[in-house]
Design a protein around this motif. Structure first.
Motif, PDB file in Angstrom:
ATOM      1  N   PRO A  85       0.828  -1.266  -0.050  1.00 42.47           N
ATOM      2  CA  PRO A  85      -0.138  -0.008   0.030  1.00 42.47           C
ATOM      3  C   PRO A  85       0.714   1.193   0.049  1.00 42.47           C
ATOM      4  CG  PRO A  85       0.083  -0.904   2.275  1.00 42.47           C
ATOM      5  CD  PRO A  85       0.995  -1.800   1.201  1.00 42.47           C
ATOM      6  N   CYS A  86       0.226   2.297  -0.248  1.00 44.93           N
ATOM      7  CA  CYS A  86       1.138   3.542  -0.152  1.00 44.93           C
ATOM      8  C   CYS A  86       1.292   4.401   1.159  1.00 44.93           C
ATOM      9  CB  CYS A  86       0.707   4.791  -1.147  1.00 44.93           C
ATOM     10  SG  CYS A  86       1.653   6.302  -1.163  1.00 44.93           S
ATOM     11  N   SER A  87       2.332   4.813   1.646  1.00 47.22           N
ATOM     12  CA  SER A  87       2.493   5.691   2.771  1.00 47.22           C
ATOM     13  C   SER A  87       2.767   7.165   2.569  1.00 47.22           C
ATOM     14  CB  SER A  87       3.464   4.924   3.757  1.00 47.22           C
ATOM     15  OG  SER A  87       3.247   3.711   3.844  1.00 47.22           O
ATOM     16  N   PRO A  88       1.781   7.702   2.072  1.00 45.88           N
ATOM     17  CA  PRO A  88       1.936   8.942   1.410  1.00 45.88           C
ATOM     18  C   PRO A  88       2.208  10.064   2.728  1.00 45.88           C
ATOM     19  CG  PRO A  88      -0.427   8.635   1.330  1.00 45.88           C
ATOM     20  CD  PRO A  88       0.271   7.318   1.734  1.00 45.88           C
ATOM     21  N   TRP A  89       1.797   9.731   3.858  1.00 47.46           N
ATOM     22  CA  TRP A  89       2.234  10.828   5.059  1.00 47.46           C
ATOM     23  C   TRP A  89       3.575  10.383   5.446  1.00 47.46           C
ATOM     24  CZ3 TRP A  89       3.616   6.350   7.678  1.00 47.46           C
ATOM     25  CH2 TRP A  89       2.929   5.431   7.592  1.00 47.46           C
ATOM     26  N   PRO A 104      -2.228  15.374  -1.331  1.00 46.18           N
ATOM     27  CA  PRO A 104      -1.894  14.517  -0.434  1.00 46.18           C
ATOM     28  C   PRO A 104      -0.481  13.821  -0.309  1.00 46.18           C
ATOM     29  CG  PRO A 104      -2.674  13.401  -2.355  1.00 46.18           C
ATOM     30  CD  PRO A 104      -2.694  14.797  -2.595  1.00 46.18           C
ATOM     31  N   CYS A 105       0.613  14.257  -1.266  1.00 46.17           N
ATOM     32  CA  CYS A 105       1.846  13.522  -1.367  1.00 46.17           C
ATOM     33  C   CYS A 105       2.724  14.662  -2.158  1.00 46.17           C
ATOM     34  CB  CYS A 105       1.683  12.233  -1.775  1.00 46.17           C
ATOM     35  SG  CYS A 105       1.575  12.201  -3.680  1.00 46.17           S
ATOM     36  N   TYR A 106       4.195  14.190  -2.035  1.00 46.72           N
ATOM     37  CA  TYR A 106       4.998  14.936  -2.744  1.00 46.72           C
ATOM     38  C   TYR A 106       4.652  15.255  -4.258  1.00 46.72           C
ATOM     39  CZ  TYR A 106       9.514  16.042  -4.460  1.00 46.72           C
ATOM     40  OH  TYR A 106      10.762  16.796  -5.174  1.00 46.72           O
ATOM     41  N   LEU A 107       4.214  13.985  -4.826  1.00 44.95           N
ATOM     42  CA  LEU A 107       3.880  13.945  -6.349  1.00 44.95           C
ATOM     43  C   LEU A 107       2.687  14.918  -6.593  1.00 44.95           C
ATOM     44  CD1 LEU A 107       4.928  10.635  -6.404  1.00 44.95           C
ATOM     45  CD2 LEU A 107       6.246  12.258  -7.768  1.00 44.95           C
ATOM     46  N   ILE A 108       1.527  14.673  -5.779  1.00 43.73           N
ATOM     47  CA  ILE A 108       0.089  15.106  -6.041  1.00 43.73           C
ATOM     48  C   ILE A 108      -0.084  16.370  -5.368  1.00 43.73           C
ATOM     49  CG2 ILE A 108      -2.189  14.731  -6.408  1.00 43.73           C
ATOM     50  CD1 ILE A 108      -1.699  11.652  -6.975  1.00 43.73           C
ATOM     51  N   GLY A 109       0.003  17.662  -5.793  1.00 46.29           N
ATOM     52  CA  GLY A 109      -0.237  18.849  -5.062  1.00 46.29           C
ATOM     53  C   GLY A 109      -1.969  19.035  -5.584  1.00 46.29           C
ATOM     54  N   TYR A 160      -7.938   6.774   1.773  1.00 42.79           N
ATOM     55  CA  TYR A 160      -8.046   6.904   0.562  1.00 42.79           C
ATOM     56  C   TYR A 160      -6.738   6.898  -0.293  1.00 42.79           C
ATOM     57  CZ  TYR A 160      -9.257   8.541  -4.482  1.00 42.79           C
ATOM     58  OH  TYR A 160      -9.363   8.751  -5.589  1.00 42.79           O
ATOM     59  N   TRP A 161      -5.721   7.677   0.127  1.00 42.67           N
ATOM     60  CA  TRP A 161      -4.528   7.553  -0.883  1.00 42.67           C
ATOM     61  C   TRP A 161      -3.627   6.448  -0.261  1.00 42.67           C
ATOM     62  CZ3 TRP A 161      -4.348  10.651  -4.826  1.00 42.67           C
ATOM     63  CH2 TRP A 161      -5.105  11.872  -4.644  1.00 42.67           C
ATOM     64  N   GLU A 162      -3.900   5.966   0.764  1.00 43.79           N
ATOM     65  CA  GLU A 162      -2.947   4.547   0.895  1.00 43.79           C
ATOM     66  C   GLU A 162      -3.458   3.556   0.182  1.00 43.79           C
ATOM     67  OE1 GLU A 162      -3.683   3.898   5.106  1.00 43.79           O
ATOM     68  OE2 GLU A 162      -1.960   5.019   5.911  1.00 43.79           O
ATOM     69  N   PRO A 171      -6.915   7.360  -9.944  1.00 46.26           N
ATOM     70  CA  PRO A 171      -6.229   6.941 -11.143  1.00 46.26           C
ATOM     71  C   PRO A 171      -4.742   7.569 -11.313  1.00 46.26           C
ATOM     72  CG  PRO A 171      -8.270   7.846 -11.350  1.00 46.26           C
ATOM     73  CD  PRO A 171      -8.050   8.134  -9.859  1.00 46.26           C
ATOM     74  N   ARG A 172      -4.389   8.686 -10.451  1.00 46.59           N
ATOM     75  CA  ARG A 172      -3.005   9.161 -10.771  1.00 46.59           C
ATOM     76  C   ARG A 172      -2.055   8.335  -9.930  1.00 46.59           C
ATOM     77  NH1 ARG A 172      -5.167  14.768  -8.654  1.00 46.59           N
ATOM     78  NH2 ARG A 172      -6.626  13.455  -7.651  1.00 46.59           N
ATOM     79  N   CYS A 173      -2.453   7.436  -9.044  1.00 53.44           N
ATOM     80  CA  CYS A 173      -1.531   6.678  -8.424  1.00 53.44           C
ATOM     81  C   CYS A 173      -1.237   5.152  -9.098  1.00 53.44           C
ATOM     82  CB  CYS A 173      -2.050   6.021  -7.067  1.00 53.44           C
ATOM     83  SG  CYS A 173      -2.511   7.757  -5.867  1.00 53.44           S
ATOM     84  N   TYR A 174      -1.817   5.035 -10.239  1.00 50.19           N
ATOM     85  CA  TYR A 174      -1.584   3.488 -10.854  1.00 50.19           C
ATOM     86  C   TYR A 174      -0.383   3.523 -11.203  1.00 50.19           C
ATOM     87  CZ  TYR A 174      -2.473  -0.215 -14.246  1.00 50.19           C
ATOM     88  OH  TYR A 174      -2.063  -1.224 -14.610  1.00 50.19           O
ATOM     89  N   SER A 225       9.240   8.169  -2.335  1.00 48.60           N
ATOM     90  CA  SER A 225       8.528   8.767  -1.270  1.00 48.60           C
ATOM     91  C   SER A 225       7.159   8.191  -0.657  1.00 48.60           C
ATOM     92  CB  SER A 225       8.178  10.162  -1.867  1.00 48.60           C
ATOM     93  OG  SER A 225       7.502  10.111  -3.003  1.00 48.60           O
ATOM     94  N   GLY A 226       6.423   7.439  -1.377  1.00 42.59           N
ATOM     95  CA  GLY A 226       5.316   6.879  -1.212  1.00 42.59           C
ATOM     96  C   GLY A 226       5.523   5.450  -0.560  1.00 42.59           C
ATOM     97  N   PHE A 227       6.613   4.621  -0.987  1.00 35.56           N
ATOM     98  CA  PHE A 227       6.824   3.234  -0.828  1.00 35.56           C
ATOM     99  C   PHE A 227       7.936   2.735   0.087  1.00 35.56           C
ATOM    100  CE2 PHE A 227       4.139   3.768  -4.407  1.00 35.56           C
ATOM    101  CZ  PHE A 227       2.869   3.046  -3.920  1.00 35.56           C
ATOM    102  N   GLU A 228       8.794   3.629   0.455  1.00 35.81           N
ATOM    103  CA  GLU A 228      10.006   2.814   1.180  1.00 35.81           C
ATOM    104  C   GLU A 228       9.490   2.585   2.520  1.00 35.81           C
ATOM    105  OE1 GLU A 228      12.403   1.389   0.637  1.00 35.81           O
ATOM    106  OE2 GLU A 228      13.729   2.319  -0.850  1.00 35.81           O
TER     107      GLU A 228
HETATM  108  S1  SF4 Z   1       0.709   6.145  -4.873  1.00 35.70           S
HETATM  109 FE1  SF4 Z   1       2.131   7.627  -5.468  1.00 35.70          FE
HETATM  110  S2  SF4 Z   1       0.770   9.503  -6.346  1.00 35.70           S
HETATM  111 FE2  SF4 Z   1      -0.506   8.030  -4.985  1.00 35.70          FE
HETATM  112  S3  SF4 Z   1      -0.359   9.031  -3.228  1.00 35.70           S
HETATM  113 FE3  SF4 Z   1       1.150   7.343  -2.860  1.00 35.70          FE
HETATM  114  S4  SF4 Z   1       3.096   8.731  -3.582  1.00 35.70           S
HETATM  115 FE4  SF4 Z   1       1.086   9.980  -4.107  1.00 35.70          FE
END
Ligand code: SF4
Length: 334
Positions: A251-255, A268-273, A291-293, A298-301, A307-310
């Motif tokens: 899963p993503c960890s945008p926080w 929500p994250c470094y990439l999506i403002g 939601y973002w996790e 679609p922008r997460c696909y 930055s989201g996954f480490e």
């Molecule tokens: S998957 Fe990528 S674009 Fe989507 S919230 Fe996580 S870091 Fe941001």
């Protein structure tokens, strides 16, 4: 050791502290963008938000407050080009005084003027130099001749002066992976302390890009990166590289990587403002982390960003003794 011992122990202490308080989400890295001014206009850079005006920068106090508010043990200074930031010395000193670790992300052009001889090497300071390939490719990406040669000179000089130096390379559709290996070889000769390889990815999956990678293309390129990681000092964890190569899911960890800019906290994250928040409290409490996790946007696909996954990799270690041992060997013995 992959990372200096004090960075590793600080990260472990940070997790223990939050774990004992029962926190599920907390920042590991603050991406601090003190200014939107740069001395280059590289392909693939998100310049749409850059005003280019030096007066549109954060004050030193705003930067340090962001470090205090987030509590992240690592502060990545980016931008814009942070070596242009007039208050850089005070900022570096202020962050070090807070016992945080700094990654100063730079194109290297001004290192000899605003860092070397101005800001002393410190075990909490890493210079992270952008290099997207060998001379021809990198100069093309940066849209200026001589940037590669300058960066290499700055690496040599920085190592001579005793700085810890890593590099950051973005992999695009046209990136030749043999060239990436040649770059890794060259950087090893110059005793660079680590190399980060990131995918330049396509947000909008409905549009075919000549430049950015779609999910399957990232998998393909990162299978080669996984292979390179056995021979070169890459800073991504083996599990993250397997994720980027399409061999496991997280899963993503945008926080885990929060971003502060002259416009406020980016959510929500470094990439999506999608929205900017003026206070830390508003940002932290308003973003719909569930939601973002889930990566259902679609922008997460296509996204496979560190930055989201480490952080997801680190938090996932508690579920697998095998991964935990692999991580220990990777960090301490390789
Ligand atoms: S998957 Fe990528 S674009 Fe989507 S919230 Fe996580 S870091 Fe941001």
């Amino acid at each position: 050791m992959r990372f200096p011992l004090h960075i590793t122990t600080d990260m472990i202490k940070h997790q223990l502290r939050h774990g004992l308080k029962g926190h599920k989400r907390y920042p590991f890295v603050l991406m601090l963008e003190p200014l939107y001014t740069c001395n280059l206009a590289c392909l693939g850079c998100s310049v749409e938000r850059h005003t280019g005006r030096i007066e549109d920068r954060l004050t030193l106090e705003e930067c340090l407050k962001a470090a205090d508010d987030s509590g992240a043990p690592v502060v990545s200074l980016c931008g814009g080009e942070p070596t242009i930031y007039p208050e850089l010395k005070g900022l570096v000193e202020g962050i070090i005084a807070r016992k945080r670790h700094i990654y100063l992300c730079t194109n290297g052009l001004l290192l000899d003027r605003t860092v070397y001889g101005q800001i002393a090497p410190h075990n909490r300071l890493t210079l992270n130099i952008h290099l997207d390939g060998l001379k021809r490719t990198h100069d093309q990406v940066c849209d200026r001749e001589g940037v590669f040669d300058n960066a290499l000179e700055m690496i040599k000089e920085g190592k001579r002066l005793g700085y810890r130096i890593t590099t950051n390379t973005t992999i695009f559709k046209e990136t030749d992976m043999d060239e990436v290996e040649a770059l890794a070889r060259l950087l090893r000769e110059h005793q660079v302390d680590g190399m980060l390889l990131s995918p330049g990815y396509q947000y909008d999956d409905s549009v075919e890009s000549d430049f950015f990678l779609a999910r399957e293309e990232i998998h393909q390129k990162f299978q080669r990166v996984l292979d390179l990681s056995k021979r070169y000092r890459l800073t991504s964890t083996p599990m993250f590289l397997e994720f980027a190569a399409g061999l496991r899911e997280y899963p993503c960890s945008p926080w885990s990587t929060v971003t502060y800019t002259p416009q406020g906290w980016r959510g929500p994250c470094y990439l999506i403002g999608e929205k900017y928040y003026q206070t830390w409290e508003e940002f932290w409490q308003s973003v719909d982390w569930n939601y973002w996790e889930s990566r259902q946007d679609p922008r997460c696909y296509n996204c496979k960003m560190h930055s989201g996954f480490e952080a997801s990799v680190v938090l996932g270690l508690r579920n697998s003794l095998k991964d935990m041992l692999r991580m220990a060997v990777w960090n301490f013995l390789e």
